[in-house]
Design a protein around this motif. Structure first.
Motif, PDB file in Angstrom:
ATOM      1  N   LEU A  44      -2.728   3.674  -3.023  1.00 56.04           N
ATOM      2  CA  LEU A  44      -2.414   2.882  -4.211  1.00 56.04           C
ATOM      3  C   LEU A  44      -2.058   1.496  -3.712  1.00 56.04           C
ATOM      4  O   LEU A  44      -1.169   1.345  -2.867  1.00 56.04           O
ATOM      5  CB  LEU A  44      -1.261   3.518  -4.978  1.00 56.04           C
ATOM      6  CG  LEU A  44      -0.746   2.799  -6.215  1.00 56.04           C
ATOM      7  CD1 LEU A  44      -1.836   2.633  -7.266  1.00 56.04           C
ATOM      8  CD2 LEU A  44       0.436   3.577  -6.810  1.00 56.04           C
TER       9      LEU A  44
ATOM     10  N   CYS B  88       0.578   5.257   0.509  1.00 54.75           N
ATOM     11  CA  CYS B  88      -0.312   6.335   0.976  1.00 54.75           C
ATOM     12  C   CYS B  88       0.231   7.669   0.490  1.00 54.75           C
ATOM     13  O   CYS B  88       1.435   7.906   0.545  1.00 54.75           O
ATOM     14  CB  CYS B  88      -0.339   6.414   2.492  1.00 54.75           C
ATOM     15  SG  CYS B  88      -0.610   4.889   3.335  1.00 54.75           S
TER      16      CYS B  88
ATOM     17  N   HIS C  57       0.854  -1.190   0.000  1.00 52.16           N
ATOM     18  CA  HIS C  57       0.000   0.000   0.000  1.00 52.16           C
ATOM     19  C   HIS C  57       0.886   1.234   0.000  1.00 52.16           C
ATOM     20  O   HIS C  57       1.802   1.330   0.812  1.00 52.16           O
ATOM     21  CB  HIS C  57      -0.872   0.037   1.257  1.00 52.16           C
ATOM     22  CG  HIS C  57      -1.910  -1.028   1.320  1.00 52.16           C
ATOM     23  ND1 HIS C  57      -1.636  -2.325   1.707  1.00 52.16           N
ATOM     24  CD2 HIS C  57      -3.240  -0.981   1.056  1.00 52.16           C
ATOM     25  CE1 HIS C  57      -2.754  -3.028   1.678  1.00 52.16           C
ATOM     26  NE2 HIS C  57      -3.744  -2.238   1.294  1.00 52.16           N
TER      27      HIS C  57
ATOM     28  N   PHE D  88      -0.875  -2.373  -4.613  1.00 54.61           N
ATOM     29  CA  PHE D  88      -0.275  -3.326  -5.544  1.00 54.61           C
ATOM     30  C   PHE D  88      -0.432  -4.726  -4.973  1.00 54.61           C
ATOM     31  O   PHE D  88      -0.168  -4.953  -3.790  1.00 54.61           O
ATOM     32  CB  PHE D  88       1.225  -3.049  -5.726  1.00 54.61           C
ATOM     33  CG  PHE D  88       1.521  -1.748  -6.411  1.00 54.61           C
ATOM     34  CD1 PHE D  88       1.547  -1.672  -7.797  1.00 54.61           C
ATOM     35  CD2 PHE D  88       1.776  -0.610  -5.671  1.00 54.61           C
ATOM     36  CE1 PHE D  88       1.826  -0.470  -8.429  1.00 54.61           C
ATOM     37  CE2 PHE D  88       2.058   0.594  -6.290  1.00 54.61           C
ATOM     38  CZ  PHE D  88       2.078   0.662  -7.681  1.00 54.61           C
TER      39      PHE D  88
ATOM     40  N   VAL E 113      -6.454   2.183  -7.238  1.00 55.77           N
ATOM     41  CA  VAL E 113      -6.319   3.527  -6.685  1.00 55.77           C
ATOM     42  C   VAL E 113      -7.616   3.842  -5.953  1.00 55.77           C
ATOM     43  O   VAL E 113      -8.700   3.701  -6.511  1.00 55.77           O
ATOM     44  CB  VAL E 113      -6.073   4.578  -7.785  1.00 55.77           C
ATOM     45  CG1 VAL E 113      -5.994   5.968  -7.183  1.00 55.77           C
ATOM     46  CG2 VAL E 113      -4.801   4.251  -8.564  1.00 55.77           C
TER      47      VAL E 113
ATOM     48  N   VAL F 113      -5.057   9.267  -0.198  1.00 54.80           N
ATOM     49  CA  VAL F 113      -5.119   8.464  -1.415  1.00 54.80           C
ATOM     50  C   VAL F 113      -4.286   7.218  -1.176  1.00 54.80           C
ATOM     51  O   VAL F 113      -3.202   7.283  -0.587  1.00 54.80           O
ATOM     52  CB  VAL F 113      -4.571   9.247  -2.633  1.00 54.80           C
ATOM     53  CG1 VAL F 113      -4.505   8.372  -3.873  1.00 54.80           C
ATOM     54  CG2 VAL F 113      -5.426  10.479  -2.885  1.00 54.80           C
TER      55      VAL F 113
ATOM     56  N   THR G 279     -11.267   4.902  -6.618  1.00 58.07           N
ATOM     57  CA  THR G 279     -11.331   6.002  -7.567  1.00 58.07           C
ATOM     58  C   THR G 279     -11.444   5.464  -8.977  1.00 58.07           C
ATOM     59  O   THR G 279     -12.213   5.958  -9.795  1.00 58.07           O
ATOM     60  CB  THR G 279     -10.060   6.889  -7.457  1.00 58.07           C
ATOM     61  OG1 THR G 279      -9.918   7.280  -6.092  1.00 58.07           O
ATOM     62  CG2 THR G 279     -10.150   8.093  -8.342  1.00 58.07           C
TER      63      THR G 279
ATOM     64  N   ASN H  43      -9.435   5.930  -2.175  1.00 56.25           N
ATOM     65  CA  ASN H  43      -9.395   6.992  -1.168  1.00 56.25           C
ATOM     66  C   ASN H  43      -9.838   6.432   0.168  1.00 56.25           C
ATOM     67  O   ASN H  43     -10.627   5.483   0.221  1.00 56.25           O
ATOM     68  CB  ASN H  43     -10.371   8.120  -1.531  1.00 56.25           C
ATOM     69  CG  ASN H  43     -10.041   8.757  -2.840  1.00 56.25           C
ATOM     70  OD1 ASN H  43      -8.945   9.250  -3.037  1.00 56.25           O
ATOM     71  ND2 ASN H  43     -10.993   8.728  -3.756  1.00 56.25           N
TER      72      ASN H  43
ATOM     73  N   PRO I 157      -2.942  -2.559 -10.324  1.00 56.03           N
ATOM     74  CA  PRO I 157      -2.993  -1.726  -9.117  1.00 56.03           C
ATOM     75  C   PRO I 157      -4.367  -1.087  -8.966  1.00 56.03           C
ATOM     76  O   PRO I 157      -5.064  -0.829  -9.948  1.00 56.03           O
ATOM     77  CB  PRO I 157      -1.927  -0.649  -9.367  1.00 56.03           C
ATOM     78  CG  PRO I 157      -1.064  -1.183 -10.452  1.00 56.03           C
ATOM     79  CD  PRO I 157      -1.919  -2.104 -11.269  1.00 56.03           C
TER      80      PRO I 157
END
Length: 134
Positions: free
Chosen positions: A96, A76, A74, A98, A106, A94, A130, A108, A104
């Motif tokens: 992300l 941030c 993760h 993997f 994305v 936010v 998102t 919030n 991946p």
């Protein structure tokens, strides 16, 4: 009572650290420690299931322990904390994600923080995607 700038920055830092620690412990599979970041009555919704709240620290722990093992990372970013008073704050970040299982993701997090006897904890962590996977 009005907070000093130093008190406000301290709360912002503590809550920002909580967001980062959540990602680190999650990636390390340290589920009891992840769950301990929530208040006893804290609520979590995963970005992949934003309409399914998981209520209470014990339920959060059970939800993590019930998942199959996986390797994740993760990331941030864009963490913004708004201090409401000496014991409450809110924030957004936010994330992300993997994994080895797909592209991946994305998303919030919208967070509410509360100061407890154990320190700052998540009162609520509400995730959303998102970009939904195709």
């Amino acid at each position: 009572m009005e907070l000093t700038e130093e008190e406000r920055r301290s709360i912002e830092w503590d809550c920002t650290r909580l967001v980062s620690l959540y990602a680190t412990l999650n990636d390390e599979g340290r589920w009891a420690e992840v769950a301990a970041l929530y208040a006893e009555d804290g609520v979590m919704t995963r970005p992949t299931a934003p309409d399914v709240p998981i209520e209470g620290r014990a339920a959060v722990l059970a939800s993590f322990e019930g998942r199959p093992p996986r390797v994740t990372r993760h990331i941030c970013s864009n963490i913004v904390i708004d201090v409401e008073d000496a014991d409450h704050a809110s924030g957004a970040s936010v994330m992300l994600l993997f994994t080895a299982f797909g592209p991946p993701l994305v998303g919030n997090f919208d967070d509410r923080f509360v100061r407890t006897g154990e320190g700052w904890r998540f009162a609520e962590r509400r995730g959303s995607l998102t970009f939904a996977p195709s």
